[in-house]
Each structure stands twice: as C-alpha cells, then as structure tokens.
Design a protein around this motif. Structure first.
Motif, PDB file in Angstrom:
ATOM      1  N   PRO A 151       0.831  -1.208   0.000  1.00 14.55           N
ATOM      2  CA  PRO A 151       0.000   0.000   0.000  1.00 14.55           C
ATOM      3  C   PRO A 151       0.863   1.255   0.000  1.00 14.55           C
ATOM      4  O   PRO A 151       2.067   1.209   0.259  1.00 14.55           O
ATOM      5  CB  PRO A 151      -0.784  -0.125   1.309  1.00 14.55           C
ATOM      6  CG  PRO A 151       0.156  -0.871   2.210  1.00 14.55           C
ATOM      7  CD  PRO A 151       0.864  -1.854   1.318  1.00 14.55           C
ATOM      8  N   ARG A 152       0.227   2.379  -0.261  1.00 16.16           N
ATOM      9  CA  ARG A 152       0.959   3.657  -0.255  1.00 16.16           C
ATOM     10  C   ARG A 152       1.624   3.876   1.105  1.00 16.16           C
ATOM     11  O   ARG A 152       2.770   4.325   1.181  1.00 16.16           O
ATOM     12  CB  ARG A 152      -0.028   4.796  -0.547  1.00 16.16           C
ATOM     13  CG  ARG A 152       0.649   6.182  -0.635  1.00 16.16           C
ATOM     14  CD  ARG A 152       1.258   6.362  -1.987  1.00 16.16           C
ATOM     15  NE  ARG A 152       2.060   7.565  -2.113  1.00 16.16           N
ATOM     16  CZ  ARG A 152       1.596   8.794  -2.272  1.00 16.16           C
ATOM     17  NH1 ARG A 152       0.292   9.005  -2.298  1.00 16.16           N
ATOM     18  NH2 ARG A 152       2.413   9.817  -2.405  1.00 16.16           N
ATOM     19  N   PRO A 194      -1.985   6.347 -14.238  1.00 16.27           N
ATOM     20  CA  PRO A 194      -0.916   7.274 -14.604  1.00 16.27           C
ATOM     21  C   PRO A 194       0.010   7.617 -13.441  1.00 16.27           C
ATOM     22  O   PRO A 194       1.222   7.735 -13.619  1.00 16.27           O
ATOM     23  CB  PRO A 194      -1.681   8.508 -15.092  1.00 16.27           C
ATOM     24  CG  PRO A 194      -2.985   7.960 -15.602  1.00 16.27           C
ATOM     25  CD  PRO A 194      -3.318   6.841 -14.671  1.00 16.27           C
ATOM     26  N   ALA A 195      -0.552   7.782 -12.239  1.00 17.23           N
ATOM     27  CA  ALA A 195       0.284   8.093 -11.075  1.00 17.23           C
ATOM     28  C   ALA A 195       1.242   6.950 -10.779  1.00 17.23           C
ATOM     29  O   ALA A 195       2.430   7.174 -10.482  1.00 17.23           O
ATOM     30  CB  ALA A 195      -0.598   8.371  -9.857  1.00 17.23           C
ATOM     31  N   PRO A 210       4.986   7.249  -7.936  1.00 17.12           N
ATOM     32  CA  PRO A 210       4.439   8.144  -6.920  1.00 17.12           C
ATOM     33  C   PRO A 210       5.532   8.839  -6.112  1.00 17.12           C
ATOM     34  O   PRO A 210       6.601   8.263  -5.842  1.00 17.12           O
ATOM     35  CB  PRO A 210       3.618   7.200  -6.027  1.00 17.12           C
ATOM     36  CG  PRO A 210       3.329   6.008  -6.881  1.00 17.12           C
ATOM     37  CD  PRO A 210       4.532   5.852  -7.758  1.00 17.12           C
ATOM     38  N   ALA A 211       5.235  10.054  -5.713  1.00 13.48           N
ATOM     39  CA  ALA A 211       6.159  10.796  -4.857  1.00 13.48           C
ATOM     40  C   ALA A 211       6.132  10.205  -3.449  1.00 13.48           C
ATOM     41  O   ALA A 211       5.170   9.528  -3.066  1.00 13.48           O
ATOM     42  CB  ALA A 211       5.750  12.265  -4.819  1.00 13.48           C
ATOM     43  N   PRO A 212       7.175  10.451  -2.659  1.00 12.93           N
ATOM     44  CA  PRO A 212       7.164   9.985  -1.261  1.00 12.93           C
ATOM     45  C   PRO A 212       5.937  10.515  -0.521  1.00 12.93           C
ATOM     46  O   PRO A 212       5.477  11.630  -0.761  1.00 12.93           O
ATOM     47  CB  PRO A 212       8.460  10.566  -0.689  1.00 12.93           C
ATOM     48  CG  PRO A 212       9.365  10.722  -1.869  1.00 12.93           C
ATOM     49  CD  PRO A 212       8.450  11.099  -3.009  1.00 12.93           C
ATOM     50  N   LEU A 213       5.418   9.715   0.376  1.00 11.00           N
ATOM     51  CA  LEU A 213       4.211  10.049   1.114  1.00 11.00           C
ATOM     52  C   LEU A 213       4.504  11.064   2.209  1.00 11.00           C
ATOM     53  O   LEU A 213       5.479  10.936   2.948  1.00 11.00           O
ATOM     54  CB  LEU A 213       3.640   8.771   1.735  1.00 11.00           C
ATOM     55  CG  LEU A 213       2.360   8.879   2.549  1.00 11.00           C
ATOM     56  CD1 LEU A 213       1.222   9.408   1.696  1.00 11.00           C
ATOM     57  CD2 LEU A 213       2.000   7.519   3.128  1.00 11.00           C
ATOM     58  N   ASP A 214       3.664  12.082   2.306  1.00 11.76           N
ATOM     59  CA  ASP A 214       3.804  13.111   3.333  1.00 11.76           C
ATOM     60  C   ASP A 214       2.573  13.076   4.233  1.00 11.76           C
ATOM     61  O   ASP A 214       1.481  13.460   3.828  1.00 11.76           O
ATOM     62  CB  ASP A 214       3.937  14.488   2.675  1.00 11.76           C
ATOM     63  CG  ASP A 214       4.087  15.617   3.692  1.00 11.76           C
ATOM     64  OD1 ASP A 214       4.162  15.330   4.904  1.00 11.76           O
ATOM     65  OD2 ASP A 214       4.127  16.790   3.269  1.00 11.76           O
TER      66      ASP A 214
END
Length: 453
Positions: free
Chosen positions: A31-32, A235-236, A241-245
């Motif tokens: 998961p993210r 697409p993401a 994906p960028a690092p989670l914030d």
C-alpha cells in the motif's frame, strides 16, 4: 519454514502481503502507507529483499517504488508495464530468490491488465502460495474493463485462460489475491472469506466452472460503474508516486472554514452519520471515517479540489489523511477538530436533519404524505428490487444531478445507511429538506413498502 502475513486495507477492499522465511521477505502489492510493511518485517526480524507488483494498479497509489528505495530491495514490475522508473522487469517463468530454499516464480496472467503477472511462492521448489493480484480472486476474477474499452472482451477471455493456468497448481496451494474484498476491481462481489486454495477455487470459482463464452458473456453483463478516481491511479503509478507526506495539515478556525465553503471548496465532516445529522456546519459533507471514506470521497469530489477535514480528534484527522493519500488525495488543505460549535463562525448556525427507518417512511405514506423517495444505490443493486415510485440517482452521480431531484422533502436511502448519509449531506448543503433513511434495504418490504423488480 515459510510464512505469509496479510496486510488488509479494508476501506479499499485490498490485501497486500509480506512473505518469506527465517531472514528475508518479499512484499507483494504494498500500500501507499508502506510503514505497515516495514513494521511487519521488523516484528518478524526479516529483511525485505524483494518488492513486487502484480500490475500497474488502477484503484490505489502504490507504495512499492518508495518501499524498495527505503529498504534497498529489488523492485519487480511486469516487463510489459509501461512505467517511467527503473525496476527489475519480470517475464513469465522468471524465478527470484527470497532466501535459500524460498523462491518466487512469475506467472503471466493477463486479463485484469494486459501485463498482469501472478507470483508463486515456492519452498524447496514446491509451490505453497500464489499471489494472484487481480487475476484469480476468491470466487471470481478481477475486472477486465479498467484499461481500454476496446480491449475489454479480449481481456475477459484472457482472464478465463489465466484462471485456468493458475488452476494447474496443486490443490493445496493458497490463493492470495490483492483485490476482491469489497474492491471495485473485482468483477463481482463473491463471498468466501479472506483466503482460499486452488482446490477450493476449482469447486466454486465462476471462471473455473464455466466455458469461456458463457463466462465472458456473464462477466461483461455484470460489470458495474467504475469509480471516477481510477482514471488518475494508473498514470500516477506508471509515473512513480512521490514519497508520502503525512505531516499534519494546517489548522483552520471557524472563519477559515466559512471562507473555504464560500469559495466552493469541500469541507468534509468525518463524524458518524448520527452525530452529523444532529448538528453540522452548513455546507459541509458527511463522509464517515468508519465507512469507505477513501473510495467514496475520491469518487465524488472533483479531482484536485481542495478538501478541509473536520473531526473530533487529531487522531481521526491523521487516520483520514492516511486513507486519502492511498488514493492520491495527497494533502488536505486544512483541518479542524472539536464539534460544530467550534467550526461555525459568528452569525451562522449549525444545521441538522432527521433520520428515520423504512417503517417510518411507510407510516408517513399511510398518513397521506407525499415524499420524494431517492434511491442512491448502484444500478445493479436497484435491479434486484426498489421502492415503487422512487427516484434513482446513484450516489456517485448525485452531486452533479441534484437539480434533477423533484421538489419536496427527500427521503434518501441506500442499502444500509452510509451512502444515504453522504447523499443527505449533499442535499442538505444544496438547501433541500431531507430525511436520511438509516436502515437496511431488506427492511423496506417488511415495513409494508411496495418493492418491485
């Protein structure tokens, strides 16, 4: 001895897995918020050496790329997937070692996507578990219509062939899918628990019990609407994906909440539907934290519109922020905790609306009442029975179709109450008089209402 640990993401109806042996492990479709995977590995005292994706996901943002970076694991992605980052391309038959005696074998299983790949966990060369992603699910298969409409029938036929290929594994092999626990990536919502085996699926799975033509015809006729946010997930994930914030969002006071509402932004009250109905900020929408928050908020909100979260505690804000990040709603614009009195600026009063059950609706009709009965279930649900004379607008269409709801007090229902609460809040925010039916639809006929197919 091998192990498999399941990490459920219940709001999205998905499972991720951590599997391996005494010292090393593989993470499957993480998961993210991959910190859960890291924690599971730490508890077991194993190192994550492989991170694998069964496909480029259409229903959530993956944490695989960042998990691989953080742990130093090799990142395995199907070779045919069109992605923009470095990874280890996986082809049918490839075998990767987790630790001595524990290996992972790739099996091409197109159907959910053209490049879909399952992975068979092997102990001393013998298959023990199959991570089937969106291919062979429990009692059903993954949807074939999420990639390209012109490919849907072709992919449906591929799903049938892929299911039969996986059925060649020994009967005792565990079947461990990513989707199918309430996920809209499942072609149908089959029942049967959180895990299965190849032998059990041979006796119950529609893909293994029907010929290809009958299977494809039934599969295509049963497909329901796709959540709108799915358009943005593929697409993401392909881009990386960028690092989670997950740092806390800025705190909004009552005046800022009012300004955001006046600007047309979404203010989302995460409290349960009972509390919301009894008092809420005028214009706020009710998406319960305990419900399928990520699925329905991401489905309904215009993509990219700022969202402000309201909850009773900071912990609830943090939980909601985590859930929303899983579907690409990266950062709430602001948040506030407390209750309606804290969130309502001077000169404005909290709003409320009544809740009822189907028996109350039946009694109202018997007294000569003329309500507008609004059914916000999906078309497939309504086809099995509906209240005579009711108006049908599925919840995911209501926000843009409120003008179609006839004049009068609206009694709104779904199958159990959660979606009716969302709909009631949308109608209330639009200034309509509304009653939220907080009841199971099975009660409608028992209450004396005429239910027709």
């Amino acid at each position: 001895m091998f192990f498999v640990e399941t990490l459920a993401t219940e709001g999205l109806g998905n499972h991720s897995y951590l599997a391996g042996g005494r010292t090393a492990a593989v993470a499957v479709d993480p998961p993210r918020d991959f910190d859960r995977v890291v924690a599971a590995a730490a508890r077991r005292g194993v190192r994550t050496v492989l991170v694998v994706e069964t496909h480029v996901h259409n229903d959530y943002v993956t944490g695989g790329l960042e998990l691989a970076r953080v742990t130093g694991a090799r990142y395995l992605v199907p070779a045919a997937a069109d992605v923009s980052y470095d990874r280890v391309p996986v082809a049918d038959g490839d075998v990767h070692e987790v630790e001595p005696g524990i290996t992972l074998r790739a099996v091409a299983t197109p159907g959910h996507t053209p490049h879909h790949t399952s992975y068979v966990l092997q102990e001393d060369g013998a298959p023990v578990a199959a991570f089937t992603g969106g291919s062979l699910l429990i009692g059903t298969v993954g949807r074939p219509d999420l990639v390209e409409p012109r490919l849907t029938e072709q992919l449906a036929r591929a799903q049938h062939a892929s299911a039969h290929r996986l059925a060649e594994l020994p009967d005792e092999v565990q079947v461990l899918p990513t989707h199918g626990f309430g996920s809209f990536c499942s072609s149908s919502q089959a029942e049967g628990g959180a895990s299965s085996t190849v032998g059990r699926e041979k006796k119950s799975n529609e893909a293994l019990l029907k010929g290809v033509d009958d299977f494809v015809a039934d599969l295509l006729s049963g497909l329901d609407d796709i959540p709108a946010y799915y358009t943005h997930m593929g697409p993401a994930n392909a881009a990386g994906p960028a690092p989670l914030d997950l740092t806390p969002p800025r705190t909004a006071d009552a005046h800022e909440i009012a300004r955001r509402l006046d600007a047309g932004e979404w203010v989302v009250d995460l409290r349960n539907r009972v509390a919301f109905s009894e008092g809420h900020v005028a214009g706020a929408f009710n998406f319960e934290l305990e419900g399928q928050l990520a699925t329905y908020l991401a489905w309904l909100i215009p993509w990219g519109k700022p969202v402000t979260l309201l909850a009773e505690t900071p912990g609830q804000i943090a939980e909601a922020q985590r859930e929303l990040a899983r579907v690409g709603i990266e950062r709430p614009a602001a948040a506030a905790t407390g209750g309606p009195a804290d969130w309502t600026a001077g000169g404005r009063e909290p709003r409320s609306f009544p809740r009822a059950d189907f028996a109350a609706l039946a009694a109202f009709l018997e007294r000569g009442g003329k309500p507008v009965v609004l059914d916000v279930r999906r078309a497939a649900e309504r086809a099995s029975g509906h209240v005579a004379g009711s108006v049908h607008i599925p919840i995911h269409q209501l926000h843009r179709r409120i003008a179609e709801v006839p004049e009068g007090t609206v009694w709104v229902h779904c199958a159990g109450g959660m979606r009716a609460a969302i709909a009631a809040s949308l109608l209330d925010a639009a200034g309509r008089s509304v009653v939220a039916i907080d009841d199971g639809f099975d009660s409608a006929q028992a209450a004396g209402l005429t239910v027709t197919d």
